[in-house]
Design a protein around this motif. Structure first.
Motif, PDB file in Angstrom:
ATOM      1  N   VAL A 190       1.094   3.830   5.483  1.00 34.79           N
ATOM      2  CA  VAL A 190       1.304   2.372   5.527  1.00 34.79           C
ATOM      3  C   VAL A 190       2.644   1.891   4.978  1.00 34.79           C
ATOM      4  O   VAL A 190       3.044   0.761   5.278  1.00 34.79           O
ATOM      5  N   LEU A 191       3.355   2.684   4.199  1.00 38.62           N
ATOM      6  CA  LEU A 191       4.594   2.199   3.593  1.00 38.62           C
ATOM      7  C   LEU A 191       5.678   1.969   4.637  1.00 38.62           C
ATOM      8  O   LEU A 191       5.916   2.807   5.506  1.00 38.62           O
ATOM      9  N   SER A 192       6.354   0.826   4.538  1.00 33.78           N
ATOM     10  CA  SER A 192       7.510   0.548   5.385  1.00 33.78           C
ATOM     11  C   SER A 192       8.763   1.058   4.686  1.00 33.78           C
ATOM     12  O   SER A 192       8.774   1.221   3.456  1.00 33.78           O
ATOM     13  N   PRO A 193       9.833   1.304   5.443  1.00 35.29           N
ATOM     14  CA  PRO A 193      11.081   1.776   4.813  1.00 35.29           C
ATOM     15  C   PRO A 193      11.537   0.805   3.732  1.00 35.29           C
ATOM     16  O   PRO A 193      11.599  -0.403   3.953  1.00 35.29           O
ATOM     17  N   GLY A 194      11.841   1.349   2.560  1.00 38.49           N
ATOM     18  CA  GLY A 194      12.323   0.542   1.453  1.00 38.49           C
ATOM     19  C   GLY A 194      11.246  -0.163   0.657  1.00 38.49           C
ATOM     20  O   GLY A 194      11.535  -0.793  -0.368  1.00 38.49           O
ATOM     21  N   GLN A 195       9.989  -0.078   1.097  1.00 40.29           N
ATOM     22  CA  GLN A 195       8.896  -0.753   0.386  1.00 40.29           C
ATOM     23  C   GLN A 195       8.443   0.096  -0.799  1.00 40.29           C
ATOM     24  O   GLN A 195       8.344   1.310  -0.703  1.00 40.29           O
ATOM     25  N   ALA A 196       8.158  -0.571  -1.927  1.00 41.16           N
ATOM     26  CA  ALA A 196       7.752   0.144  -3.134  1.00 41.16           C
ATOM     27  C   ALA A 196       6.326   0.670  -2.989  1.00 41.16           C
ATOM     28  O   ALA A 196       5.449  -0.013  -2.467  1.00 41.16           O
ATOM     29  N   GLY A 197       6.127   1.894  -3.432  1.00 40.80           N
ATOM     30  CA  GLY A 197       4.804   2.505  -3.414  1.00 40.80           C
ATOM     31  C   GLY A 197       4.500   3.160  -4.735  1.00 40.80           C
ATOM     32  O   GLY A 197       5.400   3.658  -5.418  1.00 40.80           O
ATOM     33  N   LEU A 198       3.237   3.134  -5.123  1.00 38.86           N
ATOM     34  CA  LEU A 198       2.803   3.744  -6.376  1.00 38.86           C
ATOM     35  C   LEU A 198       1.610   4.637  -6.083  1.00 38.86           C
ATOM     36  O   LEU A 198       0.565   4.165  -5.652  1.00 38.86           O
ATOM     37  N   GLU A 199       1.770   5.941  -6.296  1.00 34.21           N
ATOM     38  CA  GLU A 199       0.697   6.887  -5.996  1.00 34.21           C
ATOM     39  C   GLU A 199      -0.312   6.890  -7.141  1.00 34.21           C
ATOM     40  O   GLU A 199       0.001   7.243  -8.275  1.00 34.21           O
ATOM     41  N   ALA A 200      -1.524   6.490  -6.853  1.00 34.12           N
ATOM     42  CA  ALA A 200      -2.599   6.461  -7.853  1.00 34.12           C
ATOM     43  C   ALA A 200      -3.925   6.474  -7.116  1.00 34.12           C
ATOM     44  O   ALA A 200      -4.070   5.873  -6.056  1.00 34.12           O
ATOM     45  N   ILE A 201      -4.913   7.169  -7.709  1.00 31.49           N
ATOM     46  CA  ILE A 201      -6.233   7.279  -7.093  1.00 31.49           C
ATOM     47  C   ILE A 201      -7.321   6.737  -8.014  1.00 31.49           C
ATOM     48  O   ILE A 201      -8.144   5.921  -7.601  1.00 31.49           O
ATOM     49  N   ALA A 202      -7.336   7.184  -9.261  1.00 31.47           N
ATOM     50  CA  ALA A 202      -8.375   6.760 -10.199  1.00 31.47           C
ATOM     51  C   ALA A 202      -8.276   5.257 -10.466  1.00 31.47           C
ATOM     52  O   ALA A 202      -7.165   4.716 -10.582  1.00 31.47           O
ATOM     53  N   PRO A 203      -9.409   4.551 -10.544  1.00 36.18           N
ATOM     54  CA  PRO A 203      -9.368   3.099 -10.794  1.00 36.18           C
ATOM     55  C   PRO A 203      -8.559   2.726 -12.029  1.00 36.18           C
ATOM     56  O   PRO A 203      -7.801   1.758 -12.010  1.00 36.18           O
ATOM     57  N   GLU A 204      -8.696   3.494 -13.101  1.00 39.51           N
ATOM     58  CA  GLU A 204      -7.953   3.185 -14.325  1.00 39.51           C
ATOM     59  C   GLU A 204      -6.454   3.335 -14.114  1.00 39.51           C
ATOM     60  O   GLU A 204      -5.648   2.552 -14.633  1.00 39.51           O
ATOM     61  N   SER A 205      -6.053   4.350 -13.326  1.00 32.85           N
ATOM     62  CA  SER A 205      -4.631   4.554 -13.050  1.00 32.85           C
ATOM     63  C   SER A 205      -4.065   3.416 -12.215  1.00 32.85           C
ATOM     64  O   SER A 205      -2.927   2.994 -12.410  1.00 32.85           O
ATOM     65  N   ILE A 206      -4.858   2.920 -11.273  1.00 40.00           N
ATOM     66  CA  ILE A 206      -4.420   1.786 -10.448  1.00 40.00           C
ATOM     67  C   ILE A 206      -4.227   0.548 -11.315  1.00 40.00           C
ATOM     68  O   ILE A 206      -3.213  -0.151 -11.217  1.00 40.00           O
ATOM     69  N   ARG A 207      -5.209   0.279 -12.183  1.00 42.13           N
ATOM     70  CA  ARG A 207      -5.086  -0.876 -13.080  1.00 42.13           C
ATOM     71  C   ARG A 207      -3.866  -0.748 -13.983  1.00 42.13           C
ATOM     72  O   ARG A 207      -3.088  -1.701 -14.143  1.00 42.13           O
ATOM     73  N   ASP A 208      -3.670   0.420 -14.556  1.00 41.34           N
ATOM     74  CA  ASP A 208      -2.534   0.632 -15.457  1.00 41.34           C
ATOM     75  C   ASP A 208      -1.216   0.485 -14.705  1.00 41.34           C
ATOM     76  O   ASP A 208      -0.225  -0.029 -15.258  1.00 41.34           O
ATOM     77  N   GLY A 209      -1.180   0.924 -13.454  1.00 45.37           N
ATOM     78  CA  GLY A 209       0.044   0.787 -12.659  1.00 45.37           C
ATOM     79  C   GLY A 209       0.397  -0.663 -12.425  1.00 45.37           C
ATOM     80  O   GLY A 209       1.570  -1.060 -12.475  1.00 45.37           O
ATOM     81  N   ILE A 210      -0.609  -1.493 -12.176  1.00 41.33           N
ATOM     82  CA  ILE A 210      -0.364  -2.925 -11.980  1.00 41.33           C
ATOM     83  C   ILE A 210       0.147  -3.557 -13.272  1.00 41.33           C
ATOM     84  O   ILE A 210       1.104  -4.342 -13.269  1.00 41.33           O
ATOM     85  N   GLN A 211      -0.470  -3.194 -14.383  1.00 39.74           N
ATOM     86  CA  GLN A 211      -0.077  -3.781 -15.663  1.00 39.74           C
ATOM     87  C   GLN A 211       1.326  -3.368 -16.095  1.00 39.74           C
ATOM     88  O   GLN A 211       2.022  -4.130 -16.773  1.00 39.74           O
ATOM     89  N   SER A 212       1.762  -2.183 -15.691  1.00 39.80           N
ATOM     90  CA  SER A 212       3.067  -1.689 -16.132  1.00 39.80           C
ATOM     91  C   SER A 212       4.207  -2.065 -15.191  1.00 39.80           C
ATOM     92  O   SER A 212       5.366  -1.794 -15.491  1.00 39.80           O
ATOM     93  N   HIS A 213       3.902  -2.699 -14.074  1.00 44.10           N
ATOM     94  CA  HIS A 213       4.949  -3.099 -13.116  1.00 44.10           C
ATOM     95  C   HIS A 213       4.896  -4.615 -12.929  1.00 44.10           C
ATOM     96  O   HIS A 213       4.471  -5.123 -11.897  1.00 44.10           O
ATOM     97  N   ARG A 214       5.384  -5.320 -13.934  1.00 48.77           N
ATOM     98  CA  ARG A 214       5.344  -6.776 -13.921  1.00 48.77           C
ATOM     99  C   ARG A 214       6.366  -7.376 -12.960  1.00 48.77           C
ATOM    100  O   ARG A 214       6.374  -8.582 -12.728  1.00 48.77           O
ATOM    101  N   GLU A 215       7.236  -6.541 -12.404  1.00 50.86           N
ATOM    102  CA  GLU A 215       8.259  -7.078 -11.506  1.00 50.86           C
ATOM    103  C   GLU A 215       7.714  -7.423 -10.124  1.00 50.86           C
ATOM    104  O   GLU A 215       8.380  -8.086  -9.325  1.00 50.86           O
ATOM    105  N   TYR A 216       6.485  -6.989  -9.819  1.00 49.33           N
ATOM    106  CA  TYR A 216       5.909  -7.236  -8.492  1.00 49.33           C
ATOM    107  C   TYR A 216       4.893  -8.375  -8.562  1.00 49.33           C
ATOM    108  O   TYR A 216       4.108  -8.478  -9.498  1.00 49.33           O
ATOM    109  N   ARG A 217       4.902  -9.216  -7.525  1.00 48.99           N
ATOM    110  CA  ARG A 217       3.977 -10.353  -7.477  1.00 48.99           C
ATOM    111  C   ARG A 217       2.781 -10.097  -6.571  1.00 48.99           C
ATOM    112  O   ARG A 217       1.718 -10.658  -6.754  1.00 48.99           O
ATOM    113  N   ARG A 218       2.987  -9.277  -5.548  1.00 45.27           N
ATOM    114  CA  ARG A 218       1.915  -9.025  -4.575  1.00 45.27           C
ATOM    115  C   ARG A 218       1.667  -7.523  -4.469  1.00 45.27           C
ATOM    116  O   ARG A 218       2.503  -6.781  -3.933  1.00 45.27           O
ATOM    117  N   PHE A 219       0.535  -7.108  -4.988  1.00 51.91           N
ATOM    118  CA  PHE A 219       0.117  -5.714  -4.870  1.00 51.91           C
ATOM    119  C   PHE A 219      -0.912  -5.594  -3.756  1.00 51.91           C
ATOM    120  O   PHE A 219      -1.791  -6.452  -3.615  1.00 51.91           O
TER     121      PHE A 219
END
Length: 652
Positions: A295-324
């Motif tokens: 699904v990633l488009s060229p130049g689009q930011a991606g974060l590899e995570a599977i576990a629910p806790e890892s996904i939540r932590d990824g959102i909390q640690s990347h405050r520069e993004y508005r739409r996940f």
């Protein structure tokens, strides 16, 4: 309270106003038309000015309101307006911030020209219909094209001024496409095909202006994209940088928006339109590697995570993004991590968009319905397959691992279910998709792709009646068996359901164990005698009851490590009744217990325990069976048996 003025003639400008509407600031939003006003949020702290302002009017507004900041989010092509805003801020000593739309940059997907005049010059030596998507303001310049009224179709906003300019340019009504975007690639393709357009004229308007969707549509239809390059812009900041400045200077805070999407089997063609739009608009997409690759488009930011806790932590640690966007395989409600993830995201606004599940997709490919299909996942789970197959259920199975499908076929053969019909879907929705059909026996040595699912059906069914004939079970004289009639009554008293977790203490031959397995989620068969254990295991295999676990040993000692039961059948307690009941009630005070007694001594122990329970019942059952004596049939009585039901520990 801080006062901020936003010139909001773009998508980004509207997003800034929407953001500020919930912040501790007063907002004046300036747009040029009533239509622009209609697109803005109407909130208590938002004042909207819906008219074109001259430079003098801007200066007067800035002096009168004494804004702490003026944010210019006008269109990249509105260069005159931008200069007026900047000069008015300089004249009044007001802080000015320019918000820049993302630049798609020059690429090889079309013909680039410097300005509208350049587009007219290029098109003047061509032939064929033209779709203009540059708006109505510069439409008059295109009238210099030969056969303008026959060749040109203009897509403009459905506003009186836009329609007036089209009429003044001499366009026929059939050549005026009055529509409001955004426009998807598919919609652009449909429009180009309907018009038979050979050329599509667009401005390099960036992601928010639908630029990529226009280029993709032109490429798909073979139309030539004529791209008018941007005028030189003032220096400025991106939308993300602008929001960060607002947060730092004025105490604003923002909570990112999160969308969970089901991306279908994997290929983009199998995604819903709303899922594609959510993915395209995401600042960052989170998911497993296979999801991101899809699904990633060229130049689009991606974060590899599977576990629910890892996904939540990824959102909390990347405050520069508005739409996940969190990409889930298949459908968000079908063996998805969504169930565990949603409670972890309760502090965020979350939208959930469904996708096409592999169950739906495979059944469509096979031309069969799925209304009576039971889904089962073997991917990291212990689930029963053999028993429901033997009961006539159609199973859809998700498997995991490199040889998950091959192992499933081999296991079916080993369980005596080799004649099960197996229909396998590999890499569904991808160009190399493959559907295989055969029996488990025929497919057991096949090599399958790890990305595979299957539909299973078996025609030789186990009887569905309660109280199976005694002859259906293997037995010996040395191992007692609960007889058919008594077994039926005991099962009725137990009142099992599909979520029941049952202990069968003193399982013996396993006749009660087997029939409980037909109705319960899982059964733990406790038996201490070696001879009985052998017969027990044979009967379990005979009826494919793979939701039963055999527990060798003496109760309650071996019960300590078992999960808490919802139901218990006591077929034999070896004199340990009181200790067994204590363990059961300690684990689950509401467990429903059914016990049998043949001797008065066993009955005495059970009746002595009755005062410990809120609900009790004792039933005496006498059964007589016929036997032939010469030309006559006589009834022969069996040993009478007592059936005791107990539930709910009584508070002392």
């Amino acid at each position: 309270m801080y006062k901020i003025c936003v010139f909001a003639g773009t998508t980004e400008g509207r997003e800034v106003v929407e953001f500020l509407a919930s912040q501790p600031v007063a907002v004046t939003a300036c747009v040029a038309t009533e239509y622009g006003e209609a697109l803005l949020p109407h909130a208590e702290k938002v004042n909207i000015s819906a008219k074109r302002l001259t430079k003098a009017e801007m200066e007067d507004l800035f002096r009168r309101e004494n804004f702490d900041l003026v944010l210019d989010a006008t269109h990249p092509y509105a260069s005159v307006v931008t200069e007026n805003i900047a000069e008015s801020c300089a004249a009044t000593g007001t802080d000015y911030l320019r918000l820049l739309r993302d630049d798609a940059g020059n690429n090889d997907q079309g013909v680039y020209v410097e300005d509208t005049a350049g587009a007219v010059d290029y098109l003047s030596v061509t032939e064929g219909p033209i779709l203009l998507t540059t708006g109505s303001k510069e439409l008059a310049k295109f009238t210099a094209l030969p056969e303008f009224s026959q060749r040109v179709y203009a897509r403009v906003l459905p506003m009186p001024d836009s329609l007036r300019l089209c009429q003044e340019a001499g366009l026929q009504p059939s050549h005026i496409l009055a529509m409001q975007g955004p426009f998807s690639k598919e919609m652009n393709i449909a429009m180009l095909n309907a018009l038979g357009a050979k050329y599509l004229v667009t401005k390099s308007s960036g992601k928010a202006g639908g630029f990529e969707e226009k280029l993709d549509a032109a490429r798909a239809t073979g139309a030539v994209a004529v791209i008018i390059g941007r005028p030189k812009q003032r220096s400025g900041v991106s939308l993300e940088e602008a929001l960060a400045i607002l947060c730092q200077r004025f105490g604003c805070t923002y909570v990112p928006k999160i969308t969970l999407v089901g991306i279908g089997p994997g290929n983009r063609s199998a995604q819903t339109l709303e899922v594609r739009e959510a993915l395209a608009q995401a600042d960052c997409i989170i998911g497993a590697k296979r999801m991101l690759d899809a699904v990633l488009s060229p130049g689009q930011a991606g974060l590899e995570a599977i576990a629910p806790e890892s996904i939540r932590d990824g959102i909390q640690s990347h405050r520069e993004y508005r739409r996940f966007v969190i990409a889930m395989s298949g459908d968000v409600g079908f063996f998805s991590g969504t169930k565990k993830l949603l409670p972890l995201l309760s502090d965020y606004p979350v939208a959930v968009l469904p996708g096409l599940s592999s169950l739906v997709y495979l059944c469509a490919r096979l031309g069969t319905s799925y209304e009576n299909v039971t889904p089962v996942s073997l991917h990291g789970r212990e689930n029963s397959v053999f028993l429901p197959l033997s009961q006539g259920k159609r199973l859809f199975v998700l498997v995991g691992g490199e040889d998950g499908m091959g192992k499933l076929c081999k296991n079916l053969v080993e369980a005596g279910l080799g004649d099960t019909q197996v229909r396998v879907g590999e890499r569904l929705s991808y160009p190399d998709e493959r559907i295989m059909s055969g029996t488990a026996e025929e497919l057991k040595d096949s090599v399958f792709d790890p990305l595979a699912v299957a539909l299973l059906e078996h025609s030789c069914l186990l009887p569905a009646t309660q109280g199976l004939p005694d002859e259906a079970f293997l037995r010996t004289d040395a191992v007692p068996m609960t007889k058919s009639e008594v077994r039926a009554i005991c099962l009725s008293k137990l009142a099992l359901n599909g979520n029941s977790l049952v202990w069968d203490v003193g399982a013996g031959t396993g006749s009660v164990t087997v029939e409980m397995a037909f109705h319960a989620k899982s059964v733990y068969a406790v038996e201490r005698k070696d001879a009985a254990l052998d017969i027990l295991r044979q009967n379990l295999a005979r009826f494919h009851t793979d939701n039963v676990r055999v527990v060798p040993g003496v109760a309650p000692t071996v019960c300590a490590g078992l999960p808490a039961p919802t139901h218990v059948f006591l077929g034999g307690t070896s004199g340990n009744l009181r200790d067994i009941l204590n363990v059961i009630l300690e684990m689950n005070p509401e467990a429903r217990i059914v016990a049998t007694a043949v001797t008065l001594e066993s009955l005495g122990q059970l009746t002595a325990a009755l005062p410990d329970f809120r609900e009790t019942e004792v039933v005496s059952v006498s059964v007589a069976r016929d036997r032939k004596l010469g030309a006559y049939h006589l009834m022969t009585g069996q040993n009478p048996i007592f059936i005791v039901t107990m539930q709910g520990r009584k508070e002392k």
